[in-house]
Design an enzyme around this catalytic site. Structure first.
Site, PDB file in Angstrom:
ATOM      1  N   CYS A   1       0.805  -1.217   0.000  1.00 16.95           N
ATOM      2  CA  CYS A   1       0.000   0.000   0.000  1.00 16.95           C
ATOM      3  C   CYS A   1       0.843   1.274   0.000  1.00 16.95           C
ATOM      4  O   CYS A   1       0.296   2.359  -0.066  1.00 16.95           O
ATOM      5  CB  CYS A   1      -0.922   0.013   1.227  1.00 16.95           C
ATOM      6  SG  CYS A   1      -0.039   0.087   2.810  1.00 16.95           S
ATOM      7  N   VAL A   2       2.165   1.137   0.081  1.00 19.33           N
ATOM      8  CA  VAL A   2       3.019   2.331   0.210  1.00 19.33           C
ATOM      9  C   VAL A   2       2.813   3.294  -0.954  1.00 19.33           C
ATOM     10  O   VAL A   2       2.857   4.517  -0.786  1.00 19.33           O
ATOM     11  CB  VAL A   2       4.507   1.912   0.301  1.00 19.33           C
ATOM     12  CG1 VAL A   2       5.400   3.154   0.351  1.00 19.33           C
ATOM     13  CG2 VAL A   2       4.733   1.034   1.521  1.00 19.33           C
TER      14      VAL A   2
END
Length: 371
Positions: free
Chosen positions: A76-77
């Protein structure tokens, strides 16, 4: 027949832990590029004979046994507010297409993916539109919902869950999940000294949260963010992989707990948690102050103190058991920083239990997976 799962971006086993709690699932393989997470996964579960790959891009779909459900919290970065939000311009943001590649090759009946809420709106919604378009092209009908884990455990953790299926009869029967009541955080009666007590999310003991008495309550436990001018809330802030990094410049980040006391307690070196000394660092209410020296600083503990959440508390706030926590700590000898990272990168188990239980029910109702 058990629903067979391929566990992508598996972390330390959130999906597997949820599936094991429910029963009726089996696992054909798993994938993650974090050596600590893989070691944790293998410590918690018997994986001998299962397919494994440490790079989603290198997954050979010809080698994977057939399965019915693809799960994964893809990185999800690239979409998170804590990152640069480069989306598909970040190599980690394109890992969704590795999931799509596996779906195209194996055509499982279901999938369940997880990511952060900004994935829906980043790049003016173009990223999420591209994801949905690709899934539709592969023949899947999709539903998604932003679920706050605070409805299950006292941690504010909003995540988007994306569920897909090939059978149109599943529409509306897996999502949305409706859950409104959460749990309070309370102290286990383990007779630890103050600052070392571990707080339980299941609610069985002495002190309760601010919702049961407010800031002025006696000997209460309160949740705060771990920075200056802390705000008090009933739920922990979202656990992150950097939970042990100290004070944060981001408002509302890095959850901590606050202890409220009656009385005035002499304390030595209030700015230092670990010091060499004779006797306790904090003396009882009304006791004389510590002996004055040229090297020590003195103070009083009047309102209380703030400390970080312990790694064990973070595991509990993610829905993992104490047995799992101690198994990783003792058998792998993991440091606190690695335990914090495992928890912060994981998915809240009870949310997955809810989703997988509904998926299991709809599969049974329509007999989608044949023996």
């Amino acid at each position: 027949m058990a629903i067979r799962i391929l566990d992508m971006f598996c972390g330390m086993s959130a999906f597997r832990t949820a599936a094991e709690q429910l029963g009726g699932f089996s696992f054909v393989g798993y994938c993650d590029n974090d050596p600590t997470a893989v070691a944790a996964y293998r410590t918690l579960y018997q994986t001998e004979g299962e397919y494994f790959c440490d790079d989603a891009r290198a997954v050979n779909t010809d080698e994977i046994p057939d399965f019915d459900l693809l799960v994964g919290g893809f990185p999800c970065v690239a979409f998170s507010a804590a990152g640069a939000r480069k989306a598909f311009d970040d190599p980690r943001g394109t890992l969704f297409f590795e999931l799509a590649r596996i779906l195209a090759a194996k055509h499982p009946a279901f999938f369940v993916f997880e990511n952060v809420p900004p994935i829906r709106t980043i790049c003016e919604g173009q990223v999420f539109t591209a994801i949905l378009s690709e899934l539709s092209r592969l023949g899947y009908l999709c539903e998604w919902q932003c679920i706050d884990g605070a409805a299950y455990l006292p941690q504010s953790r909003k995540r988007v869950f994306l569920v897909g299926y090939l059978d149109p009869r599943c529409a509306g029967e897996i999502l949305p999940v409706e859950r409104k009541s959460g749990k309070t955080l309370s102290e286990l009666t383990d007779h630890q000294t103050q600052g070392k007590r571990v707080y339980d999310a299941n609610g069985a003991a002495i002190t309760q949260t601010a919702s049961c008495g407010g800031f002025g309550g006696k000997t209460g436990l309160y949740l705060v963010d771990y920075n200056e001018n802390s705000k008090f809330t009933d739920t922990a802030r979202c656990i992150t992989a950097r939970q042990d990094s100290g004070m944060s410049h981001r408002k509302g980040e890095h959850s901590a707990v606050f202890f409220e006391y009656d009385g005035v307690y002499p304390i030595i070196n209030p700015d230092r948690e670990t010091i060499r000394q004779n006797g306790p660092r904090i003396r009882p209410n009304g006791a004389p102050a510590h002996c004055l020296t040229v090297v020590d600083r003195h103070g009083i503990l009047h309102h209380g103190w703030i400390r970080r959440l312990h790694p064990q508390e973070c595991f509990r706030l993610m829905g993992f058991s104490d047995e799992q926590f101690f198994k990783l700590r003792t058998e792998l000898g993991l440091s606190d920083s690695k335990l914090y990272k495992l928890a912060g990168n994981s998915i809240m188990v009870p949310v997955l239990v809810d989703i997988l239980s509904r998926l299991k029910a709809v599969n049974k109702k329509y007999e989608i997976i044949k023996e």
